[in-house]
Design an enzyme around this catalytic site. Sequence first.
Site, short mmCIF file in Angstrom:
data_model
loop_
_atom_site.label_atom_id
_atom_site.label_comp_id
_atom_site.label_asym_id
_atom_site.label_seq_id
_atom_site.Cartn_x
_atom_site.Cartn_y
_atom_site.Cartn_z
N ASP A 12 35.79 69.57 33.18
CA ASP A 12 34.37 69.69 32.87
C ASP A 12 33.55 69.44 34.13
O ASP A 12 33.76 68.44 34.84
CB ASP A 12 33.98 68.68 31.78
CG ASP A 12 34.54 69.06 30.42
OD1 ASP A 12 35.00 70.21 30.27
OD2 ASP A 12 34.52 68.22 29.51
N GLU A 131 33.50 74.11 19.40
CA GLU A 131 33.33 72.66 19.41
C GLU A 131 33.19 72.20 17.97
O GLU A 131 32.23 72.58 17.29
CB GLU A 131 32.11 72.27 20.24
CG GLU A 131 32.26 72.63 21.72
CD GLU A 131 30.97 72.45 22.50
OE1 GLU A 131 29.93 72.07 21.90
OE2 GLU A 131 30.98 72.70 23.72
#
Length: 204
Positions: A12, A131
């Site tokens: 990330d 997600e």
Amino acid sequence: MTSNIRLIARLDIKGPNLIKGIHLEGLRIIGDPNVYARKYYDSGIDEIIYMDTVASLYGRNNLSDIVKKTVKDVYVPITVGGGIRSIDDVKFLLRCGAEKVAINTAATKNPELIKEVSRKFGSQCMVLSIEAKRKDNGWEVYTENGRQKTGLDVMDWVKIGEENEAGEILLTSVDNEGTRKGLDIELMSKASQLTDIPIIASGG
């Protein structure tokens, strides 16, 4: 369902930095993403996923320089996600060296984009990023790094992704992400029973 197992490093990114959070929040800086990508490659990683966690703030994906550096000495497939909204965005990232793109927010707003990317660049290029957060007896699809509700049921969205010719699904448990509790096995199992598309299990 396929029995092949690949080990994939998800990195990330915020600006130029590799970051780590819990439930995709409370982010802290870890270091240079290119250094870590090389470490994973030297350790035998099968693939790398770069996610631009603040792409929505910029209105576009900003990982082109990081990807260009990585592909100079890391020879595994690289997937790039975050802020990808159009065929032109995909084309740009592929030219930088990515082999796949992961799309979340734009796909929830326009599922046809999944099919457009698959047909333009091949289904192997199109990764549907989901997600997931637990809600009642199921899971809801979120966007914006787990901050924005969509009202979509994860299992329904998996099936829609398959219908629109997604090549893979990156399924992230926001509840487990960063906690080191292990994967949400129930989530991954139920999703994998609905589709023959390879599912990348993420979070935990």
